[in-house]
Every structure is written in C-alpha cells, then in structure tokens.
Design a protein around this motif. Structure first.
Motif: not given
Length: 320
Positions: A30-33, A122-123, A128-133
């Motif tokens: 994930x993008x921690x920032x 945010x997680x 969702x952004x990675x395609x796991x909706x």
C-alpha cells in the motif's frame, strides 16, 4: 542514524532476507504516504509554534501494524522494534524507535481526534483503487473479544473512576453453557476476496442482530443469529431457523446449506485475528480502546489477505 550504521544494518538485513521476510513484502503493498495528511494535523509542533518535534506519522502507523501483526504489548513493541533487524527495515531504519509511552499516547490521540475511521477509510480507498471493490456480495458475522473482568463483585460499579485493570465497559454474555466477558467484534467482508470492509465493536451482551453493517444495493449473507431482522442490504441472504410451532422445511434446509457455504468464509478473518495475531483478548479497559485495537487487527488482516492474494497471483503467473 549515521551513514555507516545505516549501511551496516541494511547489509545485515540483506543476509537474512533471502530466507523470507513477510514484513518486507507487506511494506510495499500500500501507499503509506497517503496516511500522512490524515494524521499531520494532530500535532502543533511546527517551527512557528515551537514544541518538541513529534515522531514521523508513518513510523507511528507502522509501529501499530507491527504491534498488531505480532500481538505485542507496548513494551514488547518498543523492545523488539529496537532489537530486530526485520522490524527496523520495515520502519525505514529510524534513528530512534518510539517508546512505549509514545505508542500508547498515539493510540489515545487517534481515538480522541476521531482519526481511527479516517485511517480505515483510506485503506478501503486503496483496496478499491487496486481493483478489490465489493462485487459479489458481503458477509456479516460477529465474534467475542474477551477482556479481564477482575475479581470485584459483579454488581460493583465500574465507571470512569474505577482504579482497576479490569474492563470498565465490558459486559457478560452467555452462549450455550459458556459465559464470555468483554466485547463483541462485528465485521462485514466482501464475498469475492474476503477483505474486511466494515467493522464495529460493542459490549458482549449486544445481540448480533442489533448491528447491521450492510448497505443498500448489496447482497448480505448472515447466519441464523440474524434471523428475524431486515438488513439495509437490498438482497437478504440470512439463514432461516425453526421457531415455535414451525419446523424448517426441506426447502429452507437446502437454502441454509447454500447460504452457509458462502457465509462460512467470514470465519477466516476471525481465525487469523485470533490465532495468528493473538488478538482475541484485550488488556485495555474501555470500549473506545478496544475499538482501536480491533481497527489495528482489521488493518493487519487486510494486509495479510492482500499479501496472500498477491502471492497466489505471482505463483499463477510464474509457476515453478
């Protein structure tokens, strides 16, 4: 940390990383920032206002993940993050590891400032952004998270002023012949990938059916404990149960078996959280603190599940 010391630690880490390092794997999932803007306004130690500089926000979140992943107390989290090379690598080789008091205060501040659910949202956005909706329905269930009742009489008030380690907010619940004290942990997972999408924490005496985590437009699968309640979900896949004067028909039994094949998938998150993360019992004394602990468990489980999915995808792409 000095350049030489940093180089030495990285070389030492590389010597053992070939044997496998799950922490190194999950660090890049994930993008921690993206958590930094959520947390930065909790502090007021800017150059203009002065004050002792706080620890890096991402470092603190990663400390909570380490604590949840390995079932560590605040003391053990500090000690092992100082001692273990894999922990230091996961944290980005900080010059100084946060002490136990700082870790405790950070968790307290998350609840006081209402940041817990912002981190969780945010997680979910990143999943969702990675395609796991959510695509093929949801599953809801609950489990007990026990806590210490203490040795005081059951009718003695607990309250905020109680000077005791026992849970101030926990309650008793009897299931079958077994009594449990503490809290109830409610989760809703997606059917396709079994990520935890929503969760809630109540005291143990709250019945499962009183909590509905589903939303309009969804299909929700639930066990017999929810029978008789209508969910928010548009399609209700709740198992039926026999009631006085009415036995289950064969059609109902077949329907229950079909639902249970899907509903049983929700048991996996509970098994991981309790057996892998050792988070089935909490030492904290209030409902809010237990809820914060459950958030960390859910966060860690979703990273654990994402790691599992990514590993399976790599194995399919590059079979040995």
């Amino acid at each position: 940390m000095s350049g030489f010391g940093d180089y030495f630690l990285r070389q030492h880490y590389a010597m053992g990383a070939g044997l496998g390092d799950n922490l190194g794997e999950i660090s890049g999932l994930i993008d921690w920032e993206r958590f930094r803007p959520i947390l930065s306004d909790m502090y007021r130690d800017t150059k203009e206002e002065g004050g002792r500089p706080h620890y890096d926000e991402i470092l603190m979140v990663k400390m909570l993940v380490l604590q949840g992943w390995y079932g560590l107390s605040d003391y053990e989290a500090e000690r092992q993050a100082t001692d273990r090379i894999s922990f230091r690598h996961f944290l980005g080789y900080p010059e100084k590891v946060p002490d136990r008091t700082t870790l405790w205060l950070f968790r307290e501040r998350l609840t006081e400032k209402g940041k817990i659910h912002l981190i969780w949202e945010e997680l979910q956005r990143q999943l969702d952004d990675q395609g796991y909706r959510i695509k093929r329905g949801t599953i809801q269930d609950a489990t007990f998270i026990t806590s210490d009742p203490g040795h005081a009489p059951a009718d003695k008030p607990r309250g905020d002023e109680a000077k005791t380690r026992r849970s101030r907010d926990g309650t008793w619940m009897k299931k079958g012949k077994k009594s449990e004290f503490g809290y109830k942990f409610h989760v809703l997972t997606d059917k396709e990938n079994q990520f935890i999408r929503r969760f809630d924490t109540t005291t143990a005496s709250v019945h499962d059916s009183q909590i509905d985590l589903s939303q309009k437009g969804e299909t929700v699968y639930r066990d017999k404990g929810y029978f008789g309640t209508v969910p928010f979900a548009s399609i209700d896949k709740t198992m039926h149960r026999a009631v006085r004067g009415r036995k289950l028909s064969e059609k109902d039994k077949r329907r229950n078996r079909a639902i249970n094949r899907t509903r049983s998938l929700v048991e996996r998150p509970f098994a991981v959280i309790k057996r892998v993360f050792h988070a089935g019992h909490v030492m904290v004394t209030t409902h809010l603190r237990a809820h914060a602990k459950n958030l960390v468990s859910c966060f860690c489980y979703n990273l654990f599940n994402l790691f599992r999915i990514r590993t399976a995808q790599r194995q399919l792409s590059h079979p040995s």
